[in-house]
Design a protein around this motif. Structure first.
Motif, PDB file in Angstrom:
ATOM      1  N   LEU A  46      34.472  29.910  46.861  1.00 47.11           N
ATOM      2  CA  LEU A  46      35.432  30.715  46.429  1.00 47.11           C
ATOM      3  C   LEU A  46      35.407  31.315  44.912  1.00 47.11           C
ATOM      4  O   LEU A  46      35.574  32.398  44.775  1.00 47.11           O
ATOM      5  N   ALA A  47      34.818  30.496  44.074  1.00 49.06           N
ATOM      6  CA  ALA A  47      34.604  30.947  42.707  1.00 49.06           C
ATOM      7  C   ALA A  47      33.425  32.008  42.794  1.00 49.06           C
ATOM      8  O   ALA A  47      33.529  32.980  42.080  1.00 49.06           O
ATOM      9  N   THR A  48      32.423  31.727  43.867  1.00 46.33           N
ATOM     10  CA  THR A  48      31.409  32.943  43.865  1.00 46.33           C
ATOM     11  C   THR A  48      31.778  34.323  44.313  1.00 46.33           C
ATOM     12  O   THR A  48      31.449  35.378  43.607  1.00 46.33           O
ATOM     13  N   VAL A  49      32.866  34.230  45.266  1.00 50.04           N
ATOM     14  CA  VAL A  49      33.614  35.475  45.853  1.00 50.04           C
ATOM     15  C   VAL A  49      34.245  36.000  44.623  1.00 50.04           C
ATOM     16  O   VAL A  49      34.069  37.165  44.519  1.00 50.04           O
ATOM     17  N   ALA A  50      35.086  35.096  43.837  1.00 46.55           N
ATOM     18  CA  ALA A  50      35.787  35.762  42.890  1.00 46.55           C
ATOM     19  C   ALA A  50      34.947  36.630  41.723  1.00 46.55           C
ATOM     20  O   ALA A  50      35.178  37.615  41.183  1.00 46.55           O
ATOM     21  N   ARG A  51      33.859  36.040  41.470  1.00 45.25           N
ATOM     22  CA  ARG A  51      32.803  36.565  40.559  1.00 45.25           C
ATOM     23  C   ARG A  51      32.296  37.991  41.129  1.00 45.25           C
ATOM     24  O   ARG A  51      31.800  38.775  40.306  1.00 45.25           O
TER      25      ARG A  51
ATOM     26  N   ALA B 159      39.251  36.964  36.044  1.00 47.30           N
ATOM     27  CA  ALA B 159      38.933  38.431  36.195  1.00 47.30           C
ATOM     28  C   ALA B 159      38.752  38.588  37.710  1.00 47.30           C
ATOM     29  O   ALA B 159      39.696  39.529  38.171  1.00 47.30           O
ATOM     30  N   GLY B 160      38.110  37.889  38.286  1.00 46.41           N
ATOM     31  CA  GLY B 160      37.639  38.130  39.642  1.00 46.41           C
ATOM     32  C   GLY B 160      38.860  37.903  40.586  1.00 46.41           C
ATOM     33  O   GLY B 160      39.231  38.865  41.561  1.00 46.41           O
ATOM     34  N   ILE B 161      39.949  36.922  40.381  1.00 42.95           N
ATOM     35  CA  ILE B 161      40.971  36.729  41.097  1.00 42.95           C
ATOM     36  C   ILE B 161      42.043  37.856  40.897  1.00 42.95           C
ATOM     37  O   ILE B 161      42.649  38.415  41.704  1.00 42.95           O
TER      38      ILE B 161
END
Length: 285
Positions: free
Chosen positions: A155-160, A173-175
């Motif tokens: 999930l963190a990778t997707v947000a980044r 920022a990604g979220i």
């Protein structure tokens, strides 16, 4: 007061168009995310979007196109990119103004010829700036604190991956960017989240560095492709998947060659996908 409101709406819409969202609220969330990552980048985003808007108005470009933000999104990316790659010295601010104006002019050239340029004006202007300043070697890169990626999850990778579209490496920022796209187009946001997962998986298969994958460096182009071709038909999903795979392969190749990737894999993959669609029977487009 009405002119000020129209100006603010157009600037925010321009920023929203970075991810093909004609929505000032989307642009506002993007801007908040940029300011969260770097106030300097936030200021550069507002300045460059404004320059793109003013340039289009002075050159008497189509009013509707201006209000749709078509002359501000590449300009905005130029401003954010230059403050990402270089220290915000006086010459960089001058370059942001000139580069943003040029991006708007190049965008108009493509629009008049009915060519879907996407973010190509930003890419061309930024590549020239990178070449010039790196060869002059008079301006260094800004000092940014290293961020720990220990314990990163998908999930963190997707947000980044979302964040890196506008040069933001933070999860917050990604979220914000995901929410910004979702409020305008839920289907585009969902496809883009899937794109982040698929592109990261493909990058692992090519044994790319874990840190680069978790930073979203192999995902942001795929995210843009997914947003571009998203839709409710089954065939839309096929085009999304095709463009995601293609953009990731181009991304991997360019990084291995030491190129400044920017959003070129997105543009190239989108052009190829559109070309494929053009030659298919109408019922499959």
């Amino acid at each position: 007061m009405e002119k000020i409101n129209l100006y603010l709406k157009t600037v925010l819409t321009s920023i929203g168009q970075i991810m093909l969202q004609e929505n000032p609220w989307t642009g506002l969330l993007f801007l908040i995310g940029i300011f969260y990552g770097s106030p300097i980048m936030g200021i550069a985003a507002i300045l460059s979007a404004s320059v793109g808007l003013i340039t289009a108005q002075l050159l008497k470009y189509d009013k509707t196109e201006i209000e749709q933000g078509l002359y501000g999104f590449s300009a905005t990316l130029v401003g954010v990119a230059l403050t990402f790659f270089f220290k915000p010295e006086f010459i960089i601010w001058i370059t942001i103004i000139i580069g943003s104006a040029l991006a708007a002019i190049v965008q108009n050239v493509f629009i008049r010829r009915k060519i879907p340029a996407f973010t190509l004006p930003f890419i061309l202007v930024t590549w020239v700036c990178l070449y010039v300043f790196h060869n002059l070697d008079v301006i260094g890169a800004p000092v940014t604190p290293a961020e720990s990626l220990v314990g990163e999850n998908g999930l963190a990778t997707v947000a980044r991956g979302f964040g890196e579209v506008i040069f933001q490496g933070s999860i917050i920022a990604g979220i914000l960017f995901i929410l910004a796209v979702f409020i305008n187009s839920p289907i585009a946001a969902l496809y883009a989240i899937a794109a982040g997962v698929i592109s990261a998986y493909l990058s692992y298969q090519f044994a790319e560095p874990d840190a680069d994958i978790h930073m979203g460096l192999f995902s942001f182009n795929a995210v843009l492709c997914a947003i571009t071709f998203s839709g409710f038909r089954v065939r839309d999903g096929i085009y999304v998947l095709f463009s995601i795979i293609l953009s990731t392969l181009i991304d991997v190749y360019m990084l291995k060659m030491g190129c400044s990737v920017l959003t070129f894999p997105f543009v190239a993959a989108s052009w190829i996908t559109l070309l494929v669609k053009k030659f298919l029977p109408a019922e499959y487009r």
